[in-house]
Design a protein around this motif. Sequence first.
Motif, mmCIF file in Angstrom:
data_model
loop_
_atom_site.group_PDB
_atom_site.id
_atom_site.type_symbol
_atom_site.label_atom_id
_atom_site.label_comp_id
_atom_site.label_asym_id
_atom_site.label_seq_id
_atom_site.Cartn_x
_atom_site.Cartn_y
_atom_site.Cartn_z
ATOM 1 N N UNK A 182 -46.681 14.680 17.877
ATOM 2 C CA UNK A 182 -46.586 14.693 19.336
ATOM 3 C C UNK A 182 -45.175 15.015 19.808
ATOM 4 N N UNK A 183 -45.067 16.014 20.665
ATOM 5 C CA UNK A 183 -43.824 16.404 21.344
ATOM 6 C C UNK A 183 -42.783 17.026 20.431
ATOM 7 N N UNK A 184 -43.142 17.320 19.166
ATOM 8 C CA UNK A 184 -42.179 17.902 18.226
ATOM 9 C C UNK A 184 -42.708 19.230 17.685
ATOM 10 N N UNK A 185 -41.806 20.088 17.181
ATOM 11 C CA UNK A 185 -42.260 21.378 16.636
ATOM 12 C C UNK A 185 -43.173 21.180 15.423
ATOM 13 N N UNK A 186 -44.074 22.127 15.209
ATOM 14 C CA UNK A 186 -44.939 22.107 14.030
ATOM 15 C C UNK A 186 -44.089 22.296 12.773
#
Length: 262
Positions: A182-186
Amino acid sequence: MSLTLGCGPLTSDAAGLFARGTTIDAECSYLEVLDRRVRGTFGGETVVDTRAPRLLHAQDSLPRWWFPVGDLRGGLLSPTDRTVEGPMGLERTWDLRLGERHVPGAARDVVMPSRTSCDVVGLVAVDFGALDRWLEEDEEVLGHPRDPYHRVDTRASSDHVVVRVGGRVVAESHRPTKLFETSLPTRYYLPEADVAPELLRRSLTRTVCPYKGIAAYWSVTVGSTVAVDAAWTYPEPLGEALGVARMVSFLGEDVDVDVTCA
């Protein structure tokens, strides 16, 4: 992360859009009661034991527990006459003592709330790092309180991933696992068999994630280029991240990760 960090909805870099006319300012915060037992110990003694913890979400801050004062064990945490200006208003600090151990400012409560703060009167926030161990129900919490709005999902992929350091290929895979947080780059995690082991040197670095577990690191050396702690793995990940157990991911200033979608 989640609501208040990364690109969550209560940050200045939100990934989505609210309806027109909706505004979120830097003082935005959200307090909720959790239906779960939380305990904290210090020197083997219970400092707090509650079945009604409050979790505070404040913009650009990690989530923080606040506890009813009646759920703190008397004689270990004591209020002082020291006050500081905090995000919730004028805050009084509490000291923690057990035998020879003393942690000044281990907790705080609000004696004069700010105009925009959530209602935390009668509650005490205990610093996560002040105690030796935290339990949510009977499971240990690592790093900081978990955000119930934070997710970690893993999905097998057939994307082609090539990792280079100093221009040399150090890993290549057609079978990565994508980790969505959640809310972070893949992040792409590659099987160990698809990584050149002779270029990796085990590091002593360890980091803790409340959602994924404890990560172990390698530095990557290619000629004169040393990418410090550029690769990591979760040897024994927590449940949300079991899909990347013992797989390797890469990130760093000297690391290039090229992805070709399948």
